[in-house]
Design a protein around this motif. Structure first.
Motif: not given
Length: 424
Positions: A90-102, A104-118
């Motif tokens: 949940v926190p990583a998904i929310w932080l995605m809205a505040y990313a501004t550089q490439y 940023h998206f790659l690092v936050i995307g790694l944490f958002v991607g944990l959802a795929g392990g479901s």
């Protein structure tokens, strides 16, 4: 006893329903870059390879974590593992809205991607609530949560056009939080479903030496890895190839994503009825035909005839392209279910670990393929090169399946009945 059986059945269906909903939301989040990646690509001026890496980054962590998640599910139960996994994202998904550089998206995307392990949590979790002759159906229903890829294509473009792409991760974070609470209150635990504590990590990972597991990994890298990769790739493909608006492109891309998810339950039922091998064999042949046709690029052909040069245009229009993608989505929905029917048949006491390993292979396919799609397009300039690559991968599976399974059947193998004699 009748009351206890009724209670167990009711809990099984409750677990299946709420787990499928949770997986749908997780998959929707996992596929988020398939839509919001398009304005991000434009804003950051990314090439096709960089865009492929952007969309694939969440898939990497969602894949790598599948084996430990499958093992933890066997050990601790699916309820606690799935609830914790969703809450962490949940926190990583929310932080995605505040990313501004490439980066940023790659690092936050790694944490958002944990959802795929479901997936590797829910598959053994729901399967163990049902008898063996219905496990294919149960896993198929749960796997229908793949349709979250289509839900993303319906929801994200609307939010993007109305409020900007930043609204998408904010809304998705709120939806994920609500799903965690819903799952926790309507799911159940059963201590009998846990693997005995005498089984060690090494015992469970020993399955990696099994050639059957490796073969199932190859199948799943197509039917799931290819599904994930094309779900991420299709919206920008429609925009670039056919010049469509992002909302129309997302709607047409859902013609592949939606049946590829929803019909997995039917694939599970068919696998229970006809067997995993027969279903997978036909899935691979249908995929081979569709990908052969999808691979052909837009071509202008000039033939010199006795009456002078004659020019022809060869290529799929948007309608025939979408029809083929729809058929491919159906085939891969059935294939995803049939591969896991193999697993429940061959490894009934180790579903969590084996599904984690096979799911890892499928997820890694979903990570590598978009990057390869982008690299091929940058290298060749041909958009349909993505389908050429998939066509080659399907060839590998067909050859492998023929030599390891088809030739050993009673119809074609060395134990086949003798041919009838017509001599007098």
């Amino acid at each position: 006893m009748a009351r206890r059986a009724h209670s167990s059945t009711r809990r099984a269906w409750s677990v299946l329903a709420v787990s499928t909903l949770s997986f749908t939301v997780c998959f929707m989040v996992w596929m988020m870059f398939g839509v919001i990646g398009i304005p991000i690509k434009k804003a950051l001026n990314l090439n096709a390879t960089e865009f492929g890496l952007l969309t694939a980054t969440p898939v990497l962590t969602g894949s790598l974590i599948r084996v430990p998640l499958g093992i933890w599910t066997d050990r601790f139960g699916g309820r606690i593992v799935l609830a914790a996994l969703m809450a962490v994202t949940v926190p990583a998904i929310w932080l995605m809205a505040y990313a501004t550089q490439y980066w940023h998206f790659l690092v936050i995307g790694l944490f958002v991607g944990l959802a795929g392990g479901s997936f590797s949590v829910g598959t053994p979790y729901v399967a163990r609530w049902f008898p063996k002759n219905r496990q294919g159906f149960a896993m198929g229903v749960y796997g229908a949560g793949n349709s979250g890829a289509a839900v993303n294509k319906f929801v994200a473009p609307v939010l993007l056009v109305a409020f900007g792409w930043q609204a998408v991760p904010q809304v998705y974070a709120a939806v994920m939080l609500g799903t965690v609470l819903l799952f926790w209150f309507f799911s159940h635990s059963n201590p009998q479903h846990l693997v005995p504590s005498t089984v060690t990590f090494r015992d469970q990972l020993r399955a990696l030496k099994d050639p059957k597991v490796l073969r199932y990994c190859q199948y799943y890298s197509i039917v799931f890895g290819g599904y994930v990769a094309l779900s991420l790739w299709m919206v920008q493909y429609y925009v670039g190839e056919f010049g469509l608006d992002i909302r129309v492109a997302a709607l047409l891309a859902a013609c592949f994503s939606l049946p590829g998810g929803v019909l997995r339950a039917i694939g599970g039922w068919l696998s229970d009825k006809y067997g995993a091998h027969q279903m997978t064999w036909w899935v691979m042949w249908v995929s081979w035909v569709c990908l052969f046709l999808l691979s052909y690029p837009q071509t202008d052909l000039t033939i010199f005839t006795v009456n002078g040069p004659q020019s022809f245009h060869i290529g799929l229009n948007v309608y025939s392209f979408t029809a083929l993608m729809f058929i491919l989505g159906i085939a891969w929905a059935f294939g995803k279910a049939s591969v896991f029917k193999y697993i429940s048949d061959d490894y009934p006491r180790n579903i969590g670990t084996i599904s984690g390993i096979v799911g890892l292979a499928g997820g890694l396919g979903g990570f590598l393929l978009p990057i390869m799609f982008g690299a091929l397009m940058d290298l060749t300039g041909i958009r349909s090169s993505a389908f050429m690559l998939m066509y080659g991968v399907v060839w590998v599976s067909l050859v492998w399946m023929y030599f390891t399974e088809v030739r050993r059947t009673e119809v074609m193998g060395e134990h086949a009945p003798a041919a009838p004699s017509f001599t007098h």
